[in-house]
Design a protein around this motif. Structure first.
Motif, short mmCIF file in Angstrom:
data_model
loop_
_atom_site.label_atom_id
_atom_site.label_comp_id
_atom_site.label_asym_id
_atom_site.label_seq_id
_atom_site.Cartn_x
_atom_site.Cartn_y
_atom_site.Cartn_z
N PRO A 61 0.39 6.92 -5.78
CA PRO A 61 -0.30 8.21 -5.82
C PRO A 61 -1.38 8.35 -4.75
N ASP A 62 -1.73 9.60 -4.44
CA ASP A 62 -2.67 9.85 -3.35
C ASP A 62 -4.03 9.22 -3.58
N ASP A 63 -4.51 9.23 -4.83
CA ASP A 63 -5.86 8.75 -5.12
C ASP A 63 -5.87 7.31 -5.61
N LEU A 64 -4.93 6.52 -5.12
CA LEU A 64 -4.77 5.15 -5.63
C LEU A 64 -6.00 4.28 -5.36
N LEU A 65 -6.57 4.38 -4.16
CA LEU A 65 -7.62 3.46 -3.72
C LEU A 65 -8.91 4.22 -3.44
N SER A 66 -9.97 3.86 -4.12
CA SER A 66 -11.28 4.44 -3.84
C SER A 66 -11.88 3.73 -2.62
N GLN A 67 -12.95 4.30 -2.09
CA GLN A 67 -13.62 3.66 -0.95
C GLN A 67 -14.20 2.31 -1.34
N ASP A 68 -14.68 2.18 -2.58
CA ASP A 68 -15.20 0.88 -3.04
C ASP A 68 -14.12 -0.18 -3.04
N VAL A 69 -12.92 0.20 -3.46
CA VAL A 69 -11.80 -0.75 -3.46
C VAL A 69 -11.45 -1.14 -2.03
N LEU A 70 -11.40 -0.18 -1.13
CA LEU A 70 -11.09 -0.48 0.27
C LEU A 70 -12.14 -1.39 0.88
N ASP A 71 -13.40 -1.14 0.57
CA ASP A 71 -14.47 -1.99 1.11
C ASP A 71 -14.35 -3.41 0.57
N ALA A 72 -14.07 -3.55 -0.71
CA ALA A 72 -13.91 -4.88 -1.30
C ALA A 72 -12.73 -5.61 -0.68
N PHE A 73 -11.64 -4.87 -0.45
CA PHE A 73 -10.47 -5.49 0.19
C PHE A 73 -10.81 -5.97 1.60
N ASP A 74 -11.50 -5.14 2.37
CA ASP A 74 -11.85 -5.52 3.75
C ASP A 74 -12.73 -6.76 3.78
N ARG A 75 -13.57 -6.92 2.77
CA ARG A 75 -14.44 -8.11 2.74
C ARG A 75 -13.68 -9.37 2.38
N GLY A 76 -12.60 -9.24 1.60
CA GLY A 76 -12.02 -10.46 1.05
C GLY A 76 -10.59 -10.79 1.41
N TRP A 77 -9.87 -9.94 2.16
CA TRP A 77 -8.44 -10.13 2.31
C TRP A 77 -8.06 -11.44 2.99
N ARG A 78 -8.94 -11.98 3.80
CA ARG A 78 -8.59 -13.21 4.54
C ARG A 78 -8.40 -14.42 3.63
N CYS A 79 -8.92 -14.34 2.42
CA CYS A 79 -8.73 -15.47 1.49
C CYS A 79 -7.42 -15.36 0.72
N ASP A 80 -6.65 -14.33 0.97
CA ASP A 80 -5.41 -14.08 0.24
C ASP A 80 -4.22 -14.39 1.14
N SER A 81 -3.50 -15.46 0.85
CA SER A 81 -2.38 -15.89 1.71
C SER A 81 -1.27 -14.84 1.76
N PHE A 82 -1.11 -14.09 0.69
CA PHE A 82 -0.09 -13.05 0.66
C PHE A 82 -0.41 -11.94 1.66
N VAL A 83 -1.67 -11.52 1.70
CA VAL A 83 -2.08 -10.49 2.65
C VAL A 83 -2.05 -11.03 4.08
N ARG A 84 -2.45 -12.27 4.26
CA ARG A 84 -2.41 -12.85 5.62
C ARG A 84 -0.99 -12.88 6.15
N HIS A 85 -0.02 -13.20 5.30
CA HIS A 85 1.37 -13.19 5.73
C HIS A 85 1.79 -11.81 6.22
N THR A 86 1.32 -10.79 5.52
CA THR A 86 1.72 -9.43 5.86
C THR A 86 0.94 -8.90 7.06
N ARG A 87 -0.34 -9.18 7.11
CA ARG A 87 -1.18 -8.61 8.17
C ARG A 87 -1.07 -9.34 9.49
#
Length: 257
Positions: A61-87
């Protein structure tokens, strides 16, 4: 073809029909996201081009991710091996469960602030080259999620994702091609005449006599022509000019034949 691949192929047919007719990205992506959720059944999909300020992240859905969620993701994605594989890894279609147990997933520092916030308990992700933006290669990441009530993604889901990945990359590469290389500076009429005689085997002295100019002027014309042809000497210049003469010549409008 395996049974999973056959199922995957059937699932992507409607997506392929859309891709064949795609003429621009702005109209393609909104129509594409619901079809992706049909081909890779899930509760939500995230479409993330990087880098690309002109085409920001989209979700369904369009409103899936709030800005707070996006900010939290940007701070922490490097610790997630699944995201590192994709990014930053190969980006081949992958299930989160192939890399992490449920306990490891829930133990991620940003699990509560990001994934739990939109009910993502099972995930399939991939990324692929997607053309260029301002001369910079671009990638698009696609993440499909299911909540805790949904089953794990199947082999057929992975097969469909693999088939889609190739086709999506090809179409987006067509819609966002690299910027054309700067046009080479045109060879002037006089440089063209000098190069033509050089290619005929004449020496600088003979070229000077033929064109009624000094040998020093011939040297200067050749020096400028070498830079335009991207060569370093007489033989290379003569060969480059002969190759050009077999195709569209890059010379002034009144260059001698």
């Amino acid at each position: 073809m395996s049974a999973a691949a056959e199922v995957g192929l059937r699932r992507i047919l409607s997506v392929v029909d859309l891709l064949i007719d795609a003429v621009d990205e702005d109209t393609l992506v909104p129509a594409l996201l619901p079809l992706l959720l049909g081909a890779l059944p899930g509760d939500s999909v995230i479409w993330s081009p990087r880098p690309d300020p002109a085409h920001p992240l989209r979700t369904l859905p369009d409103d899936l991710l709030s800005q707070d969620v996006l900010d939290a993701f940007d701070r922490g994605w490097r610790c997630d091996s699944f995201v590192r594989h994709t990014r930053i890894g190969s980006g081949t279609p992958l299930l989160r469960s192939a890399l992490q147990t449920t306990g490891e997933f829930h133990a991620l520092p940003f699990y509560a602030d990001v994934y739990r916030s939109f009910g993502a308990e099972r995930q399939l992700a991939m990324s692929f080259p997607a053309g260029y933006v301002a001369g910079v290669p671009r990638r698009v990441s696609v993440v499909v999620s299911r909540d805790r009530h949904g089953s794990e993604f199947s082999d057929a889901d992975l097969a469909a994702a693999g088939l889609l990945r190739t086709r999506l990359s090809r179409v987006l590469g067509r819609l966002a091609p690299p910027a054309p290389a700067p046009a080479r500076e045109l060879v002037t009429d006089r440089e063209s005449a000098v190069l033509g005689l050089l290619a005929d085997g004449l020496t600088n002295q003979q070229i000077a006599h033929r064109l009624a100019i000094s040998p020093r002027t011939v040297d200067k014309h050749l020096e400028h022509a070498y830079a335009k042809l991207r060569v370093a000497g007489r033989v290379a210049a003569a060969n480059a000019w002969l190759r050009r003469e077999t195709g569209p010549p890059e010379r002034g409008p009144h260059a001698p034949a």
